[in-house]
Design a protein around this motif. Structure first.
Motif, mmCIF file in Angstrom:
data_model
loop_
_atom_site.group_PDB
_atom_site.id
_atom_site.type_symbol
_atom_site.label_atom_id
_atom_site.label_comp_id
_atom_site.label_asym_id
_atom_site.label_seq_id
_atom_site.Cartn_x
_atom_site.Cartn_y
_atom_site.Cartn_z
ATOM 1 N N LEU A 1 31.967 -31.091 -44.497
ATOM 2 C CA LEU A 1 33.295 -30.573 -44.842
ATOM 3 C C LEU A 1 34.025 -31.531 -45.783
ATOM 4 C CD1 LEU A 1 34.514 -29.134 -41.408
ATOM 5 C CD2 LEU A 1 33.376 -27.938 -43.296
ATOM 6 N N ALA A 2 33.833 -32.825 -45.592
ATOM 7 C CA ALA A 2 34.523 -33.804 -46.433
ATOM 8 C C ALA A 2 33.921 -33.847 -47.837
ATOM 9 C CB ALA A 2 34.457 -35.185 -45.794
ATOM 10 N N ALA A 3 32.627 -33.552 -47.941
ATOM 11 C CA ALA A 3 31.978 -33.617 -49.264
ATOM 12 C C ALA A 3 32.448 -32.480 -50.156
ATOM 13 C CB ALA A 3 30.463 -33.563 -49.099
ATOM 14 N N GLY A 4 32.713 -31.312 -49.568
ATOM 15 C CA GLY A 4 33.149 -30.172 -50.358
ATOM 16 C C GLY A 4 32.097 -29.767 -51.374
ATOM 17 N N GLY A 5 32.535 -29.036 -52.386
ATOM 18 C CA GLY A 5 31.617 -28.582 -53.428
ATOM 19 C C GLY A 5 32.316 -28.560 -54.767
ATOM 20 N N PRO A 6 32.461 -29.725 -55.395
ATOM 21 C CA PRO A 6 33.179 -29.763 -56.679
ATOM 22 C C PRO A 6 32.571 -28.800 -57.694
ATOM 23 C CG PRO A 6 32.343 -31.962 -56.084
ATOM 24 C CD PRO A 6 31.929 -31.031 -55.005
ATOM 25 N N MET B 1 35.912 -18.191 -50.547
ATOM 26 C CA MET B 1 35.292 -19.291 -49.813
ATOM 27 C C MET B 1 33.805 -19.027 -49.749
ATOM 28 S SD MET B 1 38.500 -20.036 -48.826
ATOM 29 C CE MET B 1 39.009 -18.858 -50.000
ATOM 30 N N GLY B 2 33.039 -20.040 -49.565
ATOM 31 C CA GLY B 2 31.607 -19.801 -49.568
ATOM 32 C C GLY B 2 30.907 -20.733 -48.625
ATOM 33 N N SER B 3 29.774 -21.198 -49.048
ATOM 34 C CA SER B 3 28.967 -22.039 -48.189
ATOM 35 C C SER B 3 29.527 -23.443 -48.154
ATOM 36 C CB SER B 3 27.547 -22.068 -48.723
ATOM 37 O OG SER B 3 27.530 -22.794 -49.932
ATOM 38 N N ALA B 4 29.024 -24.198 -47.194
ATOM 39 C CA ALA B 4 29.527 -25.559 -47.050
ATOM 40 C C ALA B 4 28.939 -26.483 -48.112
ATOM 41 C CB ALA B 4 29.192 -26.076 -45.654
ATOM 42 N N LEU B 5 27.864 -26.094 -48.715
ATOM 43 C CA LEU B 5 27.256 -26.939 -49.742
ATOM 44 C C LEU B 5 27.275 -26.209 -51.071
ATOM 45 C CD1 LEU B 5 24.216 -28.550 -47.906
ATOM 46 C CD2 LEU B 5 26.445 -29.536 -48.410
ATOM 47 N N ASP B 6 28.470 -25.819 -51.465
ATOM 48 C CA ASP B 6 28.589 -24.958 -52.629
ATOM 49 C C ASP B 6 28.326 -25.662 -53.944
ATOM 50 O OD1 ASP B 6 29.201 -22.689 -51.254
ATOM 51 O OD2 ASP B 6 31.303 -23.225 -51.086
ATOM 52 N N LYS B 7 28.145 -26.973 -53.892
ATOM 53 C CA LYS B 7 27.994 -27.669 -55.159
ATOM 54 C C LYS B 7 26.667 -27.326 -55.832
ATOM 55 C CE LYS B 7 26.847 -32.047 -52.870
ATOM 56 N NZ LYS B 7 27.709 -31.962 -51.722
ATOM 57 N N ASP B 8 25.714 -26.829 -55.068
ATOM 58 C CA ASP B 8 24.424 -26.510 -55.657
ATOM 59 C C ASP B 8 24.340 -25.031 -55.986
ATOM 60 O OD1 ASP B 8 23.519 -29.128 -55.349
ATOM 61 O OD2 ASP B 8 23.148 -28.737 -53.229
ATOM 62 N N GLN B 9 23.413 -24.730 -56.850
ATOM 63 C CA GLN B 9 23.224 -23.332 -57.198
ATOM 64 C C GLN B 9 22.469 -22.587 -56.112
ATOM 65 O OE1 GLN B 9 24.024 -21.035 -59.633
ATOM 66 N NE2 GLN B 9 25.641 -22.546 -59.752
ATOM 67 N N GLY B 10 22.017 -23.300 -55.106
ATOM 68 C CA GLY B 10 21.301 -22.630 -54.040
ATOM 69 C C GLY B 10 19.813 -22.585 -54.327
ATOM 70 N N ALA B 11 19.151 -21.633 -53.723
ATOM 71 C CA ALA B 11 17.700 -21.591 -53.768
ATOM 72 C C ALA B 11 17.205 -21.171 -55.149
ATOM 73 C CB ALA B 11 17.197 -20.606 -52.718
ATOM 74 N N GLY B 12 15.932 -21.135 -55.288
ATOM 75 C CA GLY B 12 15.310 -20.880 -56.590
ATOM 76 C C GLY B 12 15.331 -19.424 -56.980
ATOM 77 N N ASN B 13 14.517 -19.107 -57.971
ATOM 78 C CA ASN B 13 14.566 -17.780 -58.554
ATOM 79 C C ASN B 13 13.912 -16.697 -57.707
ATOM 80 O OD1 ASN B 13 15.915 -18.775 -60.768
ATOM 81 N ND2 ASN B 13 14.014 -19.379 -61.764
ATOM 82 N N ASP B 14 13.313 -17.108 -56.588
ATOM 83 C CA ASP B 14 12.689 -16.099 -55.737
ATOM 84 C C ASP B 14 13.727 -15.324 -54.941
ATOM 85 O OD1 ASP B 14 13.265 -18.539 -54.525
ATOM 86 O OD2 ASP B 14 11.959 -18.114 -52.823
ATOM 87 N N VAL B 15 14.964 -15.830 -54.948
ATOM 88 C CA VAL B 15 16.011 -15.127 -54.202
ATOM 89 C C VAL B 15 16.605 -14.034 -55.081
ATOM 90 C CG1 VAL B 15 18.220 -15.399 -53.052
ATOM 91 C CG2 VAL B 15 16.521 -17.218 -52.912
ATOM 92 N N PRO B 16 16.738 -12.822 -54.544
ATOM 93 C CA PRO B 16 17.254 -11.729 -55.381
ATOM 94 C C PRO B 16 18.694 -11.961 -55.792
ATOM 95 C CG PRO B 16 17.118 -11.047 -53.094
ATOM 96 C CD PRO B 16 16.461 -12.389 -53.176
#
Lengths: 224, 219
Positions: free
Chosen positions: A115-120, B1-16
């Protein structure tokens, strides 16, 4: 016109009902819905733009009748099925098998850090800003994603084709129109753009009122 | 709002790609919302994808540790310290991060200050974006269709729903949070508060005054 979430300026919604500070969740299931959504997000199978678009893709009748956290749960269930984390049969109450991702489940002692890291959302970009504070701009005439038909965009329809001026530069940020469809970050300059209320509404409340929106450079053109 | 690790684009191209479902998977869950959440939590727990203790930890964070008293401290400090206020208006993300207020839904912060000329108000018409590290989880009205639809078009009528009337000469600037930038309103400091401590001033700073649907309380 885009989708049912794009409701800025709409008529007919009735009063806003204030509430006391302090009551965070009005039902236990609201809290569980929020927590389940955040915990599932920690797998990194989707980003914030994908999850917003999942809610926006709810049928308009569902979007209108679902409460806030019902939209979250519906969007989450659709994302879980799309990404294969849970099968439609499992969602329907069928036999459940252990997930190969189980060892990556969010643990209690990791919650604070996540939660603290967030997602810049700021990212480096090769696209240079072409506008500066004070510049006159006009938005896209149609508030639609130009890459994906019916796709995600953050230009509300009430501000389409409107004349405004740049009031702040935010740096280069991920473009949701691309990111929501897993087409890459496509970061570009992001600005706060002020629009006179008279540019947006037939009957503005006050001659000096303004609405400010955060808009990406590709949504904008220099105003003639 | 979204996922807790929104900084990444998420999984690879196999996801629809996200798309319109003819058959929405969520329709397979029970229709009652409380049962629906319970069913989803049960399936996810059986699959080993969630640890219910982690859910308790998330809920405890937003019920007890992160809320509008964080934002109230920022405002009270800005009222007392002009240098702090200037730094806040210049780069709110750096300033509030320095106070320990950073994280999910508060990665890019901007503070806007109310004056006699301009009253600021914040909305998210497209979803419900809100500065969680400073104000916590948004109140129900902030997420309501009525607020999302009306705040941009008739802010004074919305303010009237909160019992707030602005002076004739004050313009309203409504900030529609369409990107990942989150806005904090610095309300006007009430008269008769000279010499008050930070803690005393914090008690005057309501959640709604930091969204712009209220004013700070007079002592």
């Amino acid at each position: 016109m885009t989708r049912p979430h794009d409701m800025g300026g709409r008529f007919g919604d009735g009063p806003v009902i204030p509430e006391q500070e302090g009551e965070v969740f009005h039902a236990d299931w609201h809290a569980r819905a929020l927590a389940v959504t955040l915990a599932c997000g920690a797998f990194g199978k989707w980003n914030i733009d994908v999850s917003r678009h999942a809610r926006e893709c709810l049928a308009p009748t569902d979007y209108a009748r679902f409460s806030y956290y019902e939209k979250w749960i519906a969007g989450l269930a659709d994302l879980l099925a799309d990404t294969g984390l849970v099968s439609p049969e499992e969602l329907a109450g069928g036999p459940v098998t252990k997930s190969p991702d189980a060892d990556r489940a969010l643990k209690p002692d990791a919650v604070a850090g996540v939660l603290a890291a967030g997602g810049p959302a700021d990212r480096a970009s090769d696209i240079a800003p072409t506008f500066a504070p004070g510049d006159a701009v006009v938005t896209r005439r149609i508030a639609s994603n130009i890459m994906v038909d019916g796709g995600h965009t953050r230009l509300p329809s009430y501000a389409a084709g409107a004349h405004g001026r740049i009031v702040r530069y935010h740096g280069t940020h991920i473009l949701p129109d691309s990111s929501a469809h897993r087409l890459g970050d496509a970061a570009e300059p992001l600005y706060a753009v002020a629009f006179p209320a008279s540019e947006l509404w037939a009957h503005p409340e006050h001659p000096r009122d303004e609405v400010v929106l955060d808009l990406w450079q590709s949504y904008l053109k220099a105003a003639p | 709002m979204g996922s807790a690790l929104d900084k990444d684009q998420g999984a690879g191209n196999d996801v629809p790609m996200p798309h319109d479902h003819r058959d929405h998977p969520h329709d397979r869950l029970p229709s009652d919302p409380a049962l629906r959440v319970r069913a989803l939590e049960t399936v996810l727990t059986q699959k080993g994808l969630i640890d219910p203790a982690a859910l308790d930890e998330i809920i405890d964070t937003y019920e007890n540790r992160i809320g509008p008293r964080n934002g109230a401290r920022v405002v009270a400090r800005a009222w007392r310290d002009p240098d702090f206020c200037a730094a806040l208006l210049d780069d709110a993300t750096a300033v509030v991060s320095g106070m320990g207020y950073y994280g999910r839904q508060g990665e890019h912060m901007v503070a806007v200050q109310n004056t006699d000329e301009t009253h600021n108000m914040v909305v998210c018409t497209l979803c419900s974006c809100y500065p969680w590290p400073l104000l916590g989880i948004p109140p129900t009205w902030y997420k309501s269709d009525a607020y999302r639809a009306r705040a941009v078009r008739e802010p004074r009528k919305v303010l009237a729903d909160f019992g707030v009337t602005l002076p004739e000469g004050t313009a309203v600037r409504v900030w529609d949070s369409t990107a990942e930038v989150r806005y904090l309103v610095v309300p006007q400091r009430p008269e008769g508060t000279d010499g008050m401590s930070e803690e005393q001033l914090m008690a005057l700073v309501t959640r709604d005054s930091m969204i712009g649907t209220g004013l700070a309380v007079s002592p």
